[in-house]
Design an enzyme around this catalytic site. Structure first.
Site, PDB file in Angstrom:
ATOM      1  N   ALA A  65      58.917  19.905  51.091  1.00  0.00           N
ATOM      2  CA  ALA A  65      59.501  18.607  51.186  1.00  0.00           C
ATOM      3  C   ALA A  65      58.553  17.637  51.892  1.00  0.00           C
ATOM      4  O   ALA A  65      57.796  18.230  52.629  1.00  0.00           O
ATOM      5  CB  ALA A  65      60.907  18.593  51.689  1.00  0.00           C
ATOM      6  N   GLY A 110      60.320  23.506  50.514  1.00  0.00           N
ATOM      7  CA  GLY A 110      60.961  22.836  49.374  1.00  0.00           C
ATOM      8  C   GLY A 110      60.417  23.548  48.050  1.00  0.00           C
ATOM      9  O   GLY A 110      60.942  23.362  46.828  1.00  0.00           O
ATOM     10  N   GLU A 113      61.751  26.786  47.329  1.00  0.00           N
ATOM     11  CA  GLU A 113      63.027  26.293  46.765  1.00  0.00           C
ATOM     12  C   GLU A 113      63.022  26.160  45.748  1.00  0.00           C
ATOM     13  O   GLU A 113      63.968  26.397  44.839  1.00  0.00           O
ATOM     14  CB  GLU A 113      63.717  25.695  47.800  1.00  0.00           C
ATOM     15  CG  GLU A 113      63.943  26.155  49.453  1.00  0.00           C
ATOM     16  CD  GLU A 113      64.673  25.132  50.155  1.00  0.00           C
ATOM     17  OE1 GLU A 113      63.840  24.253  50.427  1.00  0.00           O
ATOM     18  OE2 GLU A 113      65.604  25.128  50.509  1.00  0.00           O
ATOM     19  N   GLU A 133      60.026  26.145  57.597  1.00  0.00           N
ATOM     20  CA  GLU A 133      60.743  25.000  58.116  1.00  0.00           C
ATOM     21  C   GLU A 133      61.168  25.243  59.404  1.00  0.00           C
ATOM     22  O   GLU A 133      60.893  24.297  60.205  1.00  0.00           O
ATOM     23  CB  GLU A 133      62.229  24.808  57.338  1.00  0.00           C
ATOM     24  CG  GLU A 133      62.089  24.538  55.979  1.00  0.00           C
ATOM     25  CD  GLU A 133      61.985  25.511  54.830  1.00  0.00           C
ATOM     26  OE1 GLU A 133      61.615  26.522  55.177  1.00  0.00           O
ATOM     27  OE2 GLU A 133      62.122  25.131  53.785  1.00  0.00           O
TER      28      GLU A 133
HETATM   29  N1  DAK Z   1      54.732  16.987  53.323  1.00  0.00           N
HETATM   30  C1  DAK Z   1      53.672  15.862  53.284  1.00  0.00           C
HETATM   31  N2  DAK Z   1      52.467  15.867  53.204  1.00  0.00           N
HETATM   32  C2  DAK Z   1      52.127  16.991  52.984  1.00  0.00           C
HETATM   33  C3  DAK Z   1      52.787  18.189  53.141  1.00  0.00           C
HETATM   34  C4  DAK Z   1      54.164  18.139  53.034  1.00  0.00           C
HETATM   35  N3  DAK Z   1      54.936  19.237  53.233  1.00  0.00           N
HETATM   36  N4  DAK Z   1      51.865  19.404  52.870  1.00  0.00           N
HETATM   37  C5  DAK Z   1      50.676  18.686  52.925  1.00  0.00           C
HETATM   38  N5  DAK Z   1      50.626  17.578  53.189  1.00  0.00           N
HETATM   39  C6  DAK Z   1      49.467  16.373  53.113  1.00  0.00           C
HETATM   40  C7  DAK Z   1      48.577  16.860  54.311  1.00  0.00           C
HETATM   41  O1  DAK Z   1      49.559  15.882  55.488  1.00  0.00           O
HETATM   42  C8  DAK Z   1      47.465  16.061  53.925  1.00  0.00           C
HETATM   43  O2  DAK Z   1      47.427  14.721  53.999  1.00  0.00           O
HETATM   44  P1  DAK Z   1      46.237  13.862  54.662  1.00  0.00           P
HETATM   45  O3  DAK Z   1      46.055  14.337  56.006  1.00  0.00           O
HETATM   46  O4  DAK Z   1      45.098  14.303  53.487  1.00  0.00           O
HETATM   47  O5  DAK Z   1      46.852  12.531  54.444  1.00  0.00           O
HETATM   48  C9  DAK Z   1      47.136  16.669  52.542  1.00  0.00           C
HETATM   49  O6  DAK Z   1      48.696  17.007  52.111  1.00  0.00           O
HETATM   50  C10 DAK Z   1      46.371  17.868  52.528  1.00  0.00           C
HETATM   51  O7  DAK Z   1      46.868  18.823  53.215  1.00  0.00           O
HETATM   52  P2  DAK Z   1      46.114  19.598  54.223  1.00  0.00           P
HETATM   53  O8  DAK Z   1      44.675  18.824  54.751  1.00  0.00           O
HETATM   54  O9  DAK Z   1      46.946  20.164  55.615  1.00  0.00           O
HETATM   55  O10 DAK Z   1      45.383  20.909  53.592  1.00  0.00           O
HETATM   56  P3  DAK Z   1      45.191  22.256  53.984  1.00  0.00           P
HETATM   57  O11 DAK Z   1      44.640  22.990  52.797  1.00  0.00           O
HETATM   58  O12 DAK Z   1      44.432  22.199  55.479  1.00  0.00           O
HETATM   59  O13 DAK Z   1      46.575  23.152  54.450  1.00  0.00           O
HETATM   60  C11 DAK Z   1      48.674  23.659  54.065  1.00  0.00           C
HETATM   61  C12 DAK Z   1      47.508  23.488  53.403  1.00  0.00           C
HETATM   62  C13 DAK Z   1      50.073  23.994  52.791  1.00  0.00           C
HETATM   63  C14 DAK Z   1      48.780  25.249  54.723  1.00  0.00           C
HETATM   64  C15 DAK Z   1      49.185  22.661  55.157  1.00  0.00           C
HETATM   65  O14 DAK Z   1      49.068  21.459  54.352  1.00  0.00           O
HETATM   66  C16 DAK Z   1      50.693  22.802  55.578  1.00  0.00           C
HETATM   67  O15 DAK Z   1      51.009  23.582  56.479  1.00  0.00           O
HETATM   68  N6  DAK Z   1      51.540  21.728  55.227  1.00  0.00           N
HETATM   69  C17 DAK Z   1      52.867  21.791  55.584  1.00  0.00           C
HETATM   70  C18 DAK Z   1      53.548  23.016  54.829  1.00  0.00           C
HETATM   71  C19 DAK Z   1      54.859  22.987  55.150  1.00  0.00           C
HETATM   72  O16 DAK Z   1      55.354  23.170  56.391  1.00  0.00           O
HETATM   73  N7  DAK Z   1      55.750  22.918  54.295  1.00  0.00           N
HETATM   74  C20 DAK Z   1      57.436  22.944  54.626  1.00  0.00           C
HETATM   75  C21 DAK Z   1      57.700  21.604  54.628  1.00  0.00           C
HETATM   76  S1  DAK Z   1      59.327  21.443  55.095  1.00  0.00           S
HETATM   77  C22 DAK Z   1      66.028  19.575  54.197  1.00  0.00           C
HETATM   78  C23 DAK Z   1      65.648  19.351  52.991  1.00  0.00           C
HETATM   79  C24 DAK Z   1      64.568  20.054  52.815  1.00  0.00           C
HETATM   80  C25 DAK Z   1      63.828  20.744  53.801  1.00  0.00           C
HETATM   81  C26 DAK Z   1      64.375  20.795  54.931  1.00  0.00           C
HETATM   82  C27 DAK Z   1      65.536  20.293  55.152  1.00  0.00           C
HETATM   83  N8  DAK Z   1      67.196  18.718  54.623  1.00  0.00           N
HETATM   84  C28 DAK Z   1      67.117  17.472  53.926  1.00  0.00           C
HETATM   85  C29 DAK Z   1      68.063  18.907  55.704  1.00  0.00           C
HETATM   86  C30 DAK Z   1      62.637  21.425  53.453  1.00  0.00           C
HETATM   87  C31 DAK Z   1      61.727  21.307  54.425  1.00  0.00           C
HETATM   88  C32 DAK Z   1      60.282  21.575  53.763  1.00  0.00           C
HETATM   89  O17 DAK Z   1      59.898  21.831  52.790  1.00  0.00           O
END
Ligand code: DAK
Length: 255
Positions: A65, A110, A113, A133
């Protein structure tokens, strides 16, 4: 509706839908959910589309997400963001046609998911999976805590949900999280091959397999068996008659 986050290509009964926001690794924002709801409704109304494939543009399938959009939300806003995503992913369940996730890269949070909402998952050997998360002090909000244990068992699900470990495609295959792993360059070709295999079967049988299996797993066991008998019997003097005759006459079925 014009899509900013989705690319859609429809050919020979197969819709290939690409999540397309590579600058944010295809992270899911509210716009994505609006567009996907619109697309699900459109495809559901179009009898010429018989299977849907979901994939991602660039190095990610979907990295989660959109953290930037979620960061300042209040609990009320978080709840409606979660309900919106849950409703969209339930849309894949209510679609009569099979939905295949072709996972080309990161499927995190997400994004994982999203794959769980699909019927079958095929992965590139470069794909990576995780529910990170808890790293953000969050929990999944799009059905992950419910679908993951149903797919891979409670132990595997809690392991991924609690450790936030990111696993590779082979480990995902071992856990039953994906059904097939292929060479990265072959992902779309292999997914299309799988789609065409499914398309060669009795079309009504495929729709009924999806309906009965997906509804049955949510129901009580005996209710599920009842549903199975009902749909099984409805194939006689229908598509099943042609399929069985074709077998006995050693010819291809004419659906
Ligand atoms: N959201 C927004 N931007 C994201 C992102 C995300 N999930 N993942 C990556 N990006 C963006 C980065 O911020 C970066 O943007 P700039 O800095 O270039 O502007 C760009 O994408 C490239 O990412 P990286 O530079 O970080 O790329 P790397 O290859 O170095 O790393 C990575 C790739 C996938 C390991 C890393 O980007 C990363 O760890 N990303 C976050 C992954 C993550 O934690 N995903 C889970 C998100 S939480 C809910 C509903 C849903 C959910 C929870 C609650 N409710 C409404 C209650 C679900 C939550 C999630 O999905």
């Amino acid at each position: 509706m014009e899509y900013k986050n989705l690319k859609v290509q429809i050919e020979d009964g197969i819709a290939i839908v690409t999540v397309c926001r590579p600058e944010a690794l295809n992270a899911l924002n509210s716009n994505f959910f609006r567009e996907m709801d619109d697309l699900i409704a459109r495809i559901s109304d179009d009898d010429s589309v018989r299977i849907m494939i979901l994939t991602g543009e660039g190095k990610a399938f979907v990295a989660g997400a959109d953290i930037a959009e979620m960061a300042d939300m209040t609990p009320e806003q978080g709840k409606s963001f979660s309900k919106m995503g849950q409703a969209t992913f339930r849309g894949f369940f209510t679609m009569k046609i099979p939905v295949i996730a072709a996972i080309n890269g990161y499927a995190l949070g997400g994004g994982l998911e999203l794959t769980l909402g699909c019927d079958i998952r095929i992965a590139s050997n470069k794909a990576k999976f995780g529910q990170p998360e808890v790293n953000l002090g969050m929990i999944p909000g799009y059905g992950g805590t419910q679908r993951l244990p149903r797919l891979i068992g409670l132990g595997n699900a809690l392991y991924l949900l609690m450790t936030a470990e990111v696993i590779g495609a082979e480990e995902a295959l071992r856990m039953g999280l994906v059904q097939k792993v292929v060479e990265h360059e072959q992902l779309m070709e292999e997914t299309l091959k799988m789609a065409r295999t499914i398309l060669s079967k009795g079309p009504e049988a495929i729709r009924k397999v999806k309906y009965v299996t997906r509804n049955g797993i949510q129901a009580d066991f005996m209710e599920g068996c009842e549903l199975e008998s009902e749909y099984f019997s409805s194939q006689f003097k229908a598509e099943g008659e042609e399929g069985m005759k074709a077998f006995l006459e050693k010819r291809k079925a004419n659906w």
